[in-house]
Design an enzyme around this catalytic site. Sequence first.
Site, PDB file in Angstrom:
ATOM      1  N   SER A   1      45.952  53.688  52.530  1.00  0.00           N
ATOM      2  CA  SER A   1      45.202  53.913  51.300  1.00  0.00           C
ATOM      3  C   SER A   1      46.159  54.478  50.257  1.00  0.00           C
ATOM      4  O   SER A   1      47.195  53.884  49.985  1.00  0.00           O
ATOM      5  CB  SER A   1      44.010  54.844  51.558  1.00  0.00           C
ATOM      6  OG  SER A   1      43.194  54.941  50.411  1.00  0.00           O
TER       7      SER A   1
ATOM      8  N   HIS B   1      43.482  49.850  51.067  1.00  0.00           N
ATOM      9  CA  HIS B   1      42.421  50.098  50.091  1.00  0.00           C
ATOM     10  C   HIS B   1      42.906  49.675  48.705  1.00  0.00           C
ATOM     11  O   HIS B   1      43.736  50.357  48.101  1.00  0.00           O
ATOM     12  CB  HIS B   1      42.046  51.578  50.086  1.00  0.00           C
ATOM     13  CG  HIS B   1      41.409  52.048  51.350  1.00  0.00           C
ATOM     14  ND1 HIS B   1      41.135  53.377  51.602  1.00  0.00           N
ATOM     15  CD2 HIS B   1      40.974  51.372  52.449  1.00  0.00           C
ATOM     16  CE1 HIS B   1      40.570  53.493  52.790  1.00  0.00           C
ATOM     17  NE2 HIS B   1      40.459  52.295  53.321  1.00  0.00           N
TER      18      HIS B   1
ATOM     19  N   ASP C   1      39.470  57.244  57.274  1.00  0.00           N
ATOM     20  CA  ASP C   1      39.315  55.839  57.628  1.00  0.00           C
ATOM     21  C   ASP C   1      40.436  55.449  58.589  1.00  0.00           C
ATOM     22  O   ASP C   1      41.609  55.721  58.339  1.00  0.00           O
ATOM     23  CB  ASP C   1      39.368  54.968  56.366  1.00  0.00           C
ATOM     24  CG  ASP C   1      39.056  53.509  56.651  1.00  0.00           C
ATOM     25  OD1 ASP C   1      38.475  53.223  57.719  1.00  0.00           O
ATOM     26  OD2 ASP C   1      39.382  52.661  55.801  1.00  0.00           O
TER      27      ASP C   1
END
Length: 361
Positions: A178, A205, A302
Amino acid sequence: MTPISFDLAEPHGPRRPVDVLIVDDSVVVRRIMAKVLAADDRFSVTGAVSSGAQAIDFVRNQPVDLVLLDMQMPGMDGLEVLPRLLASERKVQVVLLSGTCREGSEIALQALAMGASDVVAKPSAGHFSDNFVEHLLDRLGHLVPAPERNRTPERIDEESARLRPLGSMVRAVGVGGSTGGISAIMTLLSGLNPGNAFPIFITQHLPANFQPLFAEQLHRATQMPVVIAEEGLPVRAGVIHVAPGNAHLSLVREARGRVTIRLSRERCLHGSFPAVDPMFQAMARVYGPGACGVILSGMGRDGLAGAHAIIEAGGWMIAQDHASSAVWGMPGSVARAGLASAILPPGSIGELILDQWRAAA
C-alpha cells in the site's frame, strides 16, 4: 480504488473528525476547500497555509491527520514538500491536488510511490463543480482512518519477532503493498526474474486509473510480461499478474489443473479494492505449501488474514523490514503475529525467494 472508509469512532469513545490541513498558494482555493470540508462532519479544518514551508512547520507543531497539498506552488512544490511531511512523527496522510498533473500520469504515480495516499486532479479556482466536490469527498472518505495508522507497530516488534522456518517450495509468489509499496515492488522485482519458473501476483492499493501505467512501469523495470488480471484469464508462469483497481485478484484451479483468474468484489475486512487478503487466501487454496507471500510497506493490516491462510496451508511469508518501509503497518502486523519467515529490505527479498526456488528445483 475503494480502500478503507473513514470510521473514526474510537473503540470506547465518540466519533472523531479527521483533522485536515489545506496547503495552497491561492487564497480562493483555500477558502473554497475549507468551506467544502466544513460542510462534512467527517472532517475538521485545523489550518490553511499558502506554502510548503508553512505546512512543514504546521504539521510539526499542530495535530493533523490529513494534508491536502497543492502540487504547484512557489518555492517548494508538492513533490518536494511531500517527503518532509511524511517524515513527521505524526504519520500524516497526504493527498496531492494538481491542476496540471493528470490522474494516472507518471508524475502522479511518482507521488504515490513516494508515499502520497492519493492524487486528485484539481479544477481552477472558481470552477469547483458539485461533481468535483462529490468526487473529492469520496476519495478522501476512502482513506485509511487515523486509529488504524496509530496502531502501526514500532521497531522493537521487528527486533523481537519470532521467525518461522523458510519454505521449501516456490510455486507462486504474491506481493501485497500500500503506502510506499510501489517503489518497494520495483526494487523487489528487479532482483526477482525467474524466467518461466512461477507466476507472480501483485495487489497494490491504487486507484483503477493508475493500473495501466503501473503495469507498464513494472514491465519496463523487469522486462517480464505483465498483465492486468481479468476474469477467466489463464495464469502463466513467468508472468506478473496485477490486480485491477476495482476488484480483488482471486484464483481457481480447474478440473484439468489449469489455474485461472477470478475477480471478486466481495467486501472484506479492510473494505479496499483491491485488497491483499483475498489474493493471499486464493494462493493458499490453489498452491498450498508452494505459496510464497510477500507483504510490503503500507498502513493498516490488509494481508494479515491472508498471511494466516498461507501459513495454515503450509506456505510461507516474507515481510518488508521497518527501516525500508514508509509505513510498517502491514508488514509489521505479519511480523508481530509470528507469521514471517524473514524480515528483509525489498532488494533482499527477491534474492531469498530465488535461492529457495533453486534449492528446491
